[in-house]
Each structure stands twice: as structure tokens, then as C-alpha cells.
Design an enzyme around this catalytic site. Structure first.
Site, PDB file in Angstrom:
ATOM      1  N   HIS A  46      10.360  -0.022  -8.056  1.00 40.00           N
ATOM      2  CA  HIS A  46       9.938   0.031  -6.570  1.00 40.00           C
ATOM      3  C   HIS A  46      10.903   1.028  -5.989  1.00 40.00           C
ATOM      4  O   HIS A  46      12.093   0.656  -6.030  1.00 40.00           O
ATOM      5  CB  HIS A  46       9.902  -1.301  -5.782  1.00 40.00           C
ATOM      6  CG  HIS A  46       9.581  -1.011  -4.199  1.00 40.00           C
ATOM      7  ND1 HIS A  46       8.056  -1.304  -4.011  1.00 40.00           N
ATOM      8  CD2 HIS A  46      10.291  -0.888  -3.383  1.00 40.00           C
ATOM      9  CE1 HIS A  46       8.138  -0.907  -2.715  1.00 40.00           C
ATOM     10  NE2 HIS A  46       9.551  -0.796  -2.191  1.00 40.00           N
ATOM     11  N   CYS A  47      10.595   2.060  -5.429  1.00 38.83           N
ATOM     12  CA  CYS A  47      11.737   3.106  -4.918  1.00 38.83           C
ATOM     13  C   CYS A  47      11.730   3.144  -3.595  1.00 38.83           C
ATOM     14  O   CYS A  47      10.721   3.293  -2.593  1.00 38.83           O
ATOM     15  CB  CYS A  47      11.101   4.595  -5.135  1.00 38.83           C
ATOM     16  SG  CYS A  47      12.430   5.847  -4.703  1.00 38.83           S
ATOM     17  N   PRO A  48      12.780   2.577  -2.923  1.00 37.86           N
ATOM     18  CA  PRO A  48      13.013   2.384  -1.371  1.00 37.86           C
ATOM     19  C   PRO A  48      12.847   3.876  -0.627  1.00 37.86           C
ATOM     20  O   PRO A  48      12.629   3.952   0.450  1.00 37.86           O
ATOM     21  CB  PRO A  48      14.465   1.763  -0.939  1.00 37.86           C
ATOM     22  CG  PRO A  48      15.096   2.036  -2.489  1.00 37.86           C
ATOM     23  CD  PRO A  48      14.132   2.233  -3.554  1.00 37.86           C
ATOM     24  N   ASN A  92       9.594   4.408  -0.070  1.00 41.26           N
ATOM     25  CA  ASN A  92       8.809   3.065   0.276  1.00 41.26           C
ATOM     26  C   ASN A  92       7.470   3.027  -0.422  1.00 41.26           C
ATOM     27  O   ASN A  92       6.501   2.491   0.452  1.00 41.26           O
ATOM     28  CB  ASN A  92       8.521   3.544   2.055  1.00 41.26           C
ATOM     29  CG  ASN A  92       8.260   2.140   2.692  1.00 41.26           C
ATOM     30  OD1 ASN A  92       8.483   0.794   2.332  1.00 41.26           O
ATOM     31  ND2 ASN A  92       7.269   2.164   3.909  1.00 41.26           N
ATOM     32  N   ASN A  93       7.497   3.123  -1.600  1.00 40.69           N
ATOM     33  CA  ASN A  93       6.263   2.652  -2.425  1.00 40.69           C
ATOM     34  C   ASN A  93       6.673   2.608  -3.727  1.00 40.69           C
ATOM     35  O   ASN A  93       7.785   2.864  -4.060  1.00 40.69           O
ATOM     36  CB  ASN A  93       5.529   4.029  -2.391  1.00 40.69           C
ATOM     37  CG  ASN A  93       4.031   3.959  -2.833  1.00 40.69           C
ATOM     38  OD1 ASN A  93       3.528   2.754  -3.099  1.00 40.69           O
ATOM     39  ND2 ASN A  93       3.342   5.038  -3.169  1.00 40.69           N
TER      40      ASN A  93
END
Length: 393
Positions: free
Chosen positions: A220-222, A225-226
């Protein structure tokens, strides 16, 4: 002298049997009260912590060896008591670390989702600031000092990188990572998700931040945001790659301007200071900001890009890297060798990842913006050997 806590009493206490006692005329049962159980446990612990009691004649037994023996037994019982709280046959160092970092995981799961919008806005703001500084200060210098062919090269290379960065970042943030179908009963699965309570296909993992299972989940890549999964993994890697190349390009092309601006800022502290106009002072500060930002991002994001390139060459994701290492270590202890079933060779892994089927696709699908779908549906996968071999899921 009251006897100390023996092994049978301690075993009775550790098995969690409920102590019950009737008090008063109403016959109230206090065994179910946690306060009564806690006080009872404290009394037993205090009784045991006295290895021997004092009498008028001194210590009972009068021997230091007896005291040492009782202290060693006390230490053994304390270790047994502590181990009984967390230890079982399935416990290992990874389980203990997971338990210790559980509060950190909870904070990450519940805070990252809300900060994702902030991170996306930060990426857009910093990228826009770099583009504005290049258009205002770098390109005019290139037009006035560079020959025609170098000017054309800078215009083509810079705008090509800018288009690819914007395109892939937009697609990575807006494209769904891919979810396993929930309305079908014939979906091939390897296990059941403990949180979604649905069949989980191979290479599918549950994202605790999005609270849903992701096909071929990487992480999960902040900054997006996805989640990065089967459908947008190519967009994520391409964005990292071209953003790194763009930062390297800006850092190299503005190097001379940075040195000039740095020397000008240093001379401003002299007495008397040089006569710089407000526009020149702003330009110097912007050039320094541009060079420091792009150089820092090039180093940090370049390391991340190289790491993901290594994973792609091996045909695995970030999650699978951790799982495969543990599985390889376990099989090595048994004298076996672990093989990744999704590794088709380095070149074939890259072709599958980018969706390259012909030679022209290296240009149209890799070097130019392309929104083609990835290879496969993310549910069924072609393995390089039979299912009888060890498979990491």
C-alpha cells in the site's frame, strides 16, 4: 511456618481454573470477579517471593546453599509464569515481533488512509514547483547559452519525461489495483481470507488499510493513496522510474546554475554585500531549492526503483519476497531447494510485467504512455513447474 508455593499450586494457578468462594449470607460467588482473581494471584506471588521466613534464631535452614537453591527455583517459576502468558509450540521470534509492534501496525492502518490525500497533494505541489522553476529560470538560460541542437534535446527530453511522469502518476492513483470476484463460486483459490471470509486466489493478499483483498498485492503506497496490485503495478513502477530519471535530468541540467546561485548566496554575507536585484535573489533561492529537492528525490526514489526492478526480475512482489525468504529458509533446513513458481526468466518477467508481446511494444508500451491492460486476469497464473513442488502463496 506456612509452606511456600509448590509446583502443584503453581500449576493449578497457571491453568486458569476459577477460584470460587462464598462470602456473606447471600452466597455471592467471587470466583468470576477479576479483582478477586488478581488479588489471589498477588497473594500467592507474595507468599512465594519469601524464600524462607525469619524466626528468632535467624534464617530457617541457616545455609546459603538453601537460599540459593530457593532463589533459583523462584527464577525458574518466574520464567515459567512469563512463558505461560505468550508461549506455545507455534511461537517464534516473528510472532513476538508482531505482538510487540501491534500498536504500531494499528496506528499505520488507521492513520495512513487519512494521510494519503495529504501525501498526494504534497507530490503534486512539489512536482508543480519544480516544473515552474524550470520554466521560469532554467529554460531561459538554456535558450540563451546553449547551441540549437542542445536546446532541442533539452526541450524534447524534458517534456517527454514530464508527460510520462504525469501520465503514470495519474493512472497509478486512479486505477484500481484489482480485487478478487466475490459473486463467483468457481474462483481458483489457495486459502480463505481470515478478514474478508472469501476465497483468496494465488498471489492475493489482504490490505489492512483498504480493508480488502488485492490481486497480486505488492504494498500500500501512501504517496498514491492506493494499493499497488495487479492492475496498477506497471503504472507505479513506471512512475518511479521516470520520476527518478526526471530528477536526475533536472539535477544535472541545473548543476551550473546551482553552483552560481550558491556562490552568490555566500557572497551576500560579505561586507558590503553585492548588489543583487530582488528577482535575482529569488532566482538564486529557487535554483538551490530545485537542485536540492531533485537530487534528494533522485537518490531516495532511485533506491526504491532499483529494489522493485530487482523484484520484477525475480518474478515476485514485495509481499512475496518476505514469504519466499521464509519458505526458502524452511526448506533449506530440510535439505530442499525452493523455486519461485512465477519466475519465468529475467527477460520474460519484464515482458510479462510491461505487457510486451512484439518488439514495437517496447516503444509504444514502455517508452510512450500506454493504458493497455496487464497480462492475465490476476486470478490464474502460469507456473514454471508442477504443483507438487513447493509453492509460496
Amino acid at each position: 511456618m506456612k509452606p511456600c508455593l509448590d509446583h502443584s499450586t503453581l500449576q493449578f494457578f497457571l491453568t486458569g481454573r476459577v477460584f470460587r468462594r462464598r462470602v456473606g449470607s447471600g452466597g455471592m460467588r467471587l470466583g468470576s470477579s477479576w479483582r478477586w482473581q488478581l488479588s489471589r494471584a498477588m497473594k500467592l506471588a507474595l507468599r512465594w517471593c519469601r524464600p524462607c521466613r525469619l524466626q528468632k534464631g535467624g534464617w530457617v535452614g541457616g545455609s546459603k546453599g538453601l537460599i540459593g537453591h530457593r532463589l533459583s527455583k523462584l527464577w525458574m517459576y518466574i520464567k515459567l509464569l512469563l512463558r505461560s502468558l505468550y508461549y506455545n509450540s507455534l511461537t517464534n521470534s516473528d510472532t513476538l515481533l508482531d505482538c510487540a509492534f501491534e500498536p504500531v501496525y494499528w496506528i499505520v492502518d488507521n492513520v495512513t488512509h487519512y494521510f494519503g490525500v495529504v501525501f498526494v497533494c504534497l507530490v503534486v505541489l512539489l512536482t508543480s514547483s519544480v516544473v515552474i522553476i524550470v520554466y521560469l529560470f532554467v529554460l531561459p538560460t538554456i535558450f540563451t547559452t546553449y547551441p540549437m541542437h542542445w536546446t532541442a534535446w533539452h526541450l524534447c527530453c524534458g517534456h517527454w519525461l514530464l508527460i510520462l511522469v504525469v501520465f503514470h502518476y495519474y493512472k497509478a492513483t486512479t486505477t484500481t489495483p484489482g480485487y478478487p470476484p466475490k459473486d463467483k463460486c468457481d474462483v481458483p483459490s489457495v486459502s480463505i481470507c481470515k478478514k474478508c471470509i472469501t476465497p483468496k486466489p494465488p498471489r492475493t493478499h489482504h490490505c489492512s488499510i483498504c480493508n480488502v483483498c488485492i490481486l497480486k498485492m505488492d504494498h500500500h503506497c501512501p504517496w498514491l493513496n492506493n494499493c499497488v496490485g495487479h492492475m496498477n503495478h506497471r503504472y507505479f513502477f513506471s512512475f518511479c522510474l521516470y520520476m527518478t530519471l526526471g530528477c536526475i535530468y533536472c539535477s544535472i541540467s541545473s548543476r551550473n546554475l546551482f553552483l552560481e546561485a550558491y556562490n552568490a548566496i555566500e557572497t551576500s554575507f560579505q561586507t558590503p554585500p553585492p548588489d543583487h536585484s530582488p528577482r535575482e535573489s529569488v532566482a538564486y533561492k529557487c535554483i538551490i531549492f530545485l537542485w536540492v529537492l531533485t537530487s534528494s528525490v533522485a537518490v531516495a526514489l532511485g533506491g526504491l526503483t532499483l529494489w522493485h526492478a530487482k523484484l520484477i526480475s525475480r518474478g515476485e512482489t514485495s509481499v512475496e519476497r518476505h514469504i519466499n525468504r521464509k519458505e526458502a529458509r524452511r526448506l533449506r533446513e530440510k535439505g530442499k531447494v525452493f523455486r519461485n513458481p512465477y519466475h519465468h526468466g529475467r527477460l520474460n518477467n519484464w515482458k510479462l510485467f510491461f505487457g510486451v508481446e512484439t518488439r514495437s511494444h517496447w516503444l509504444t508500451r514502455v517508452l510512450l504512455p500506454s493504458s493497455h491492460l496487464p497480462s492475465g486476469d490476476g486470478i490464474t497464473w502460469d507456473c514454471t513447474f508442477t504443483r507438487s513442488d513447493p509453492v509460496a502463496i
